[in-house]
Motif scaffolding. Structure first.
Motif, PDB file in Angstrom:
ATOM      1  N   PRO A 160       6.576  -3.049 -10.093  1.00  0.00           N
ATOM      2  CA  PRO A 160       7.906  -2.558 -10.453  1.00  0.00           C
ATOM      3  C   PRO A 160       7.848  -1.350 -11.401  1.00  0.00           C
ATOM      4  CG  PRO A 160       7.838  -4.941 -10.608  1.00  0.00           C
ATOM      5  CD  PRO A 160       6.420  -4.482 -10.369  1.00  0.00           C
ATOM      6  N   ASN A 161       6.721  -1.145 -12.062  1.00  0.00           N
ATOM      7  CA  ASN A 161       6.585  -0.013 -12.981  1.00  0.00           C
ATOM      8  C   ASN A 161       6.553   1.336 -12.273  1.00  0.00           C
ATOM      9  OD1 ASN A 161       6.551  -1.654 -15.223  1.00  0.00           O
ATOM     10  ND2 ASN A 161       4.336  -1.820 -15.260  1.00  0.00           N
ATOM     11  N   LEU A 162       6.426   1.340 -10.962  1.00  0.00           N
ATOM     12  CA  LEU A 162       6.376   2.628 -10.266  1.00  0.00           C
ATOM     13  C   LEU A 162       7.640   3.437 -10.484  1.00  0.00           C
ATOM     14  CD1 LEU A 162       8.201   2.512  -7.429  1.00  0.00           C
ATOM     15  CD2 LEU A 162       6.216   1.297  -6.620  1.00  0.00           C
ATOM     16  N   ILE A 163       8.763   2.778 -10.759  1.00  0.00           N
ATOM     17  CA  ILE A 163       9.995   3.514 -11.029  1.00  0.00           C
ATOM     18  C   ILE A 163       9.874   4.298 -12.328  1.00  0.00           C
ATOM     19  CG2 ILE A 163      11.203   1.607 -12.173  1.00  0.00           C
ATOM     20  CD1 ILE A 163      12.770   4.332  -9.922  1.00  0.00           C
ATOM     21  N   ILE A 164       9.126   3.768 -13.301  1.00  0.00           N
ATOM     22  CA  ILE A 164       8.917   4.485 -14.559  1.00  0.00           C
ATOM     23  C   ILE A 164       8.181   5.788 -14.274  1.00  0.00           C
ATOM     24  CG2 ILE A 164       7.743   4.435 -16.803  1.00  0.00           C
ATOM     25  CD1 ILE A 164       8.184   1.325 -16.720  1.00  0.00           C
ATOM     26  N   ILE A 171      11.357 -16.847  -5.238  1.00  0.00           N
ATOM     27  CA  ILE A 171      11.601 -17.582  -6.477  1.00  0.00           C
ATOM     28  C   ILE A 171      13.076 -17.954  -6.628  1.00  0.00           C
ATOM     29  CG2 ILE A 171       9.584 -16.642  -7.656  1.00  0.00           C
ATOM     30  CD1 ILE A 171      11.450 -14.819  -9.233  1.00  0.00           C
ATOM     31  N   GLY A 172      13.927 -17.339  -5.814  1.00  0.00           N
ATOM     32  CA  GLY A 172      15.337 -17.724  -5.773  1.00  0.00           C
ATOM     33  C   GLY A 172      16.129 -17.364  -7.015  1.00  0.00           C
ATOM     34  N   SER A 173      15.687 -16.368  -7.715  1.00  0.00           N
ATOM     35  CA  SER A 173      16.373 -15.960  -8.935  1.00  0.00           C
ATOM     36  C   SER A 173      17.355 -14.836  -8.628  1.00  0.00           C
ATOM     37  CB  SER A 173      15.343 -15.493  -9.968  1.00  0.00           C
ATOM     38  OG  SER A 173      15.947 -14.738 -10.986  1.00  0.00           O
ATOM     39  N   LYS A 233      17.515  -7.207  -9.967  1.00  0.00           N
ATOM     40  CA  LYS A 233      16.582  -6.209 -10.501  1.00  0.00           C
ATOM     41  C   LYS A 233      15.856  -5.483  -9.372  1.00  0.00           C
ATOM     42  CE  LYS A 233      15.826  -8.014 -15.096  1.00  0.00           C
ATOM     43  NZ  LYS A 233      14.858  -8.473 -16.102  1.00  0.00           N
ATOM     44  N   SER A 234      15.505  -6.224  -8.320  1.00  0.00           N
ATOM     45  CA  SER A 234      14.857  -5.616  -7.166  1.00  0.00           C
ATOM     46  C   SER A 234      15.782  -4.588  -6.517  1.00  0.00           C
ATOM     47  CB  SER A 234      14.474  -6.706  -6.156  1.00  0.00           C
ATOM     48  OG  SER A 234      14.020  -6.148  -4.960  1.00  0.00           O
ATOM     49  N   ALA A 235      17.029  -4.951  -6.353  1.00  0.00           N
ATOM     50  CA  ALA A 235      18.013  -4.026  -5.771  1.00  0.00           C
ATOM     51  C   ALA A 235      18.215  -2.816  -6.679  1.00  0.00           C
ATOM     52  CB  ALA A 235      19.341  -4.756  -5.533  1.00  0.00           C
ATOM     53  N   ASP A 236      18.227  -3.033  -7.998  1.00  0.00           N
ATOM     54  CA  ASP A 236      18.383  -1.932  -8.946  1.00  0.00           C
ATOM     55  C   ASP A 236      17.215  -0.953  -8.840  1.00  0.00           C
ATOM     56  OD1 ASP A 236      19.538  -0.551 -11.324  1.00  0.00           O
ATOM     57  OD2 ASP A 236      17.667  -1.250 -12.250  1.00  0.00           O
ATOM     58  N   LEU A 237      15.991  -1.466  -8.719  1.00  0.00           N
ATOM     59  CA  LEU A 237      14.825  -0.596  -8.554  1.00  0.00           C
ATOM     60  C   LEU A 237      14.987   0.276  -7.314  1.00  0.00           C
ATOM     61  CD1 LEU A 237      11.834  -2.972  -9.369  1.00  0.00           C
ATOM     62  CD2 LEU A 237      12.612  -1.024 -10.727  1.00  0.00           C
ATOM     63  N   GLN A 238      15.377  -0.336  -6.208  1.00  0.00           N
ATOM     64  CA  GLN A 238      15.544   0.415  -4.968  1.00  0.00           C
ATOM     65  C   GLN A 238      16.645   1.459  -5.108  1.00  0.00           C
ATOM     66  OE1 GLN A 238      13.504   0.149  -2.054  1.00  0.00           O
ATOM     67  NE2 GLN A 238      14.494   2.146  -1.931  1.00  0.00           N
ATOM     68  N   SER A 245       0.819  -1.213   0.000  1.00  0.00           N
ATOM     69  CA  SER A 245       0.000   0.000   0.000  1.00  0.00           C
ATOM     70  C   SER A 245       0.853   1.263   0.000  1.00  0.00           C
ATOM     71  CB  SER A 245      -0.923   0.000   1.213  1.00  0.00           C
ATOM     72  OG  SER A 245      -0.159  -0.049   2.397  1.00  0.00           O
ATOM     73  N   SER A 246       2.150   1.103  -0.171  1.00  0.00           N
ATOM     74  CA  SER A 246       3.069   2.244  -0.210  1.00  0.00           C
ATOM     75  C   SER A 246       4.243   1.870  -1.104  1.00  0.00           C
ATOM     76  CB  SER A 246       3.574   2.571   1.196  1.00  0.00           C
ATOM     77  OG  SER A 246       4.410   1.528   1.663  1.00  0.00           O
ATOM     78  N   VAL A 247       5.074   2.851  -1.392  1.00  0.00           N
ATOM     79  CA  VAL A 247       6.268   2.573  -2.192  1.00  0.00           C
ATOM     80  C   VAL A 247       7.167   1.603  -1.437  1.00  0.00           C
ATOM     81  CG1 VAL A 247       8.348   3.579  -3.218  1.00  0.00           C
ATOM     82  CG2 VAL A 247       6.149   4.761  -3.455  1.00  0.00           C
ATOM     83  N   ASP A 248       7.381   1.852  -0.144  1.00  0.00           N
ATOM     84  CA  ASP A 248       8.237   0.953   0.637  1.00  0.00           C
ATOM     85  C   ASP A 248       7.694  -0.470   0.683  1.00  0.00           C
ATOM     86  OD1 ASP A 248      10.181   2.832   1.213  1.00  0.00           O
ATOM     87  OD2 ASP A 248       9.354   3.343   3.174  1.00  0.00           O
ATOM     88  N   SER A 249       6.391  -0.628   0.933  1.00  0.00           N
ATOM     89  CA  SER A 249       5.845  -1.986   1.000  1.00  0.00           C
ATOM     90  C   SER A 249       5.825  -2.649  -0.375  1.00  0.00           C
ATOM     91  CB  SER A 249       4.456  -2.004   1.649  1.00  0.00           C
ATOM     92  OG  SER A 249       3.508  -1.298   0.884  1.00  0.00           O
ATOM     93  N   THR A 250       5.725  -1.861  -1.432  1.00  0.00           N
ATOM     94  CA  THR A 250       5.834  -2.420  -2.785  1.00  0.00           C
ATOM     95  C   THR A 250       7.241  -2.954  -3.008  1.00  0.00           C
ATOM     96  OG1 THR A 250       4.138  -0.945  -3.672  1.00  0.00           O
ATOM     97  CG2 THR A 250       5.663  -1.912  -5.261  1.00  0.00           C
ATOM     98  N   MET A 251       8.226  -2.175  -2.626  1.00  0.00           N
ATOM     99  CA  MET A 251       9.610  -2.614  -2.798  1.00  0.00           C
ATOM    100  C   MET A 251       9.916  -3.836  -1.923  1.00  0.00           C
ATOM    101  SD  MET A 251      10.530  -0.811  -5.217  1.00  0.00           S
ATOM    102  CE  MET A 251      12.122  -1.615  -5.290  1.00  0.00           C
ATOM    103  N   GLN A 252       9.360  -3.873  -0.711  1.00  0.00           N
ATOM    104  CA  GLN A 252       9.541  -5.046   0.149  1.00  0.00           C
ATOM    105  C   GLN A 252       8.895  -6.272  -0.482  1.00  0.00           C
ATOM    106  OE1 GLN A 252       7.939  -3.777   3.922  1.00  0.00           O
ATOM    107  NE2 GLN A 252       9.690  -2.467   4.356  1.00  0.00           N
ATOM    108  N   SER A 253       7.721  -6.093  -1.075  1.00  0.00           N
ATOM    109  CA  SER A 253       7.031  -7.211  -1.735  1.00  0.00           C
ATOM    110  C   SER A 253       7.830  -7.723  -2.923  1.00  0.00           C
ATOM    111  CB  SER A 253       5.632  -6.782  -2.196  1.00  0.00           C
ATOM    112  OG  SER A 253       4.819  -6.480  -1.094  1.00  0.00           O
TER     113      SER A 253
END
Length: 168
Positions: free
Chosen positions: A151-155, A23-25, A31-36, A7-15
């Motif tokens: 993840p599109n929130l960064i766009i 998924i262990g990828s 990519k998650s770290a790059d978004l942050q 429900s927030s940018v932080d919780s989106t990034m945590q999710s």
């Protein structure tokens, strides 16, 4: 089964981080770290802009409504500017009042692109001809489906910063 309701940018990034780890990828984790990192870089740049120099923003989403506090869209706007509806309503998606928008005199007007888009740059410019946004040619279309818990929130954030502060 994993249920996530960001429900927030932080919780989106945590999710996003949680899903990447589940998924262990390694690629997904990177990519998650790059978004942050991209969010952090924008936050650091904008942090140096004094509050009284931040742009005032009016966002109209596809439905014709706008965004109020307690929404991810509002949080994204406030990472870079000031949402003119942000603190003046308890609704997440209030119906905009044309007189209120005009009197708040936004510096930038954003229209969310998409199939349900009800306005164009020309129609919004005709509705608010005296605003700084229209006078200065700062009415922009923001990419569809980016002002959301994904993840599109960064766009959206990167587009907004380029619209708000082109010299940054």
């Amino acid at each position: 089964v994993v249920a996530l309701y960001p429900s927030s940018v932080d919780s989106t990034m945590q999710s996003i981080s949680t899903i990447s780890k589940i998924i262990g990828s390694d690629e997904a984790i990177e990519k998650s770290a790059d978004l942050q990192n991209r969010i952090d870089a924008i936050s650091a740049k904008v942090a140096n802009i004094p509050e009284d120099e931040r742009v005032k923003v009016y966002l109209q989403i596809q439905s014709g409504n706008t965004v109020g506090k307690d929404s991810i869209s509002n949080e994204l706007i406030t990472l870079a500017g000031i949402n003119i509806y942000g603190e003046d309503t308890t609704s997440k998606n209030p119906t905009p009042n044309a007189e209120y928008v005009a009197t708040q005199n936004p510096d930038v007007i954003l229209l969310e692109a998409g199939s349900a888009q009800t306005e164009t740059i020309d129609s919004i410019s005709a509705k608010f001809p005296t605003t700084n946004a229209v006078q200065d040619g700062r009415v922009h279309i923001i990419s569809a489906n980016t002002m959301t818990a994904s993840p599109n929130l960064i766009i959206a954030l990167e587009e907004m910063v380029s619209f708000f502060y082109p010299d940054l």
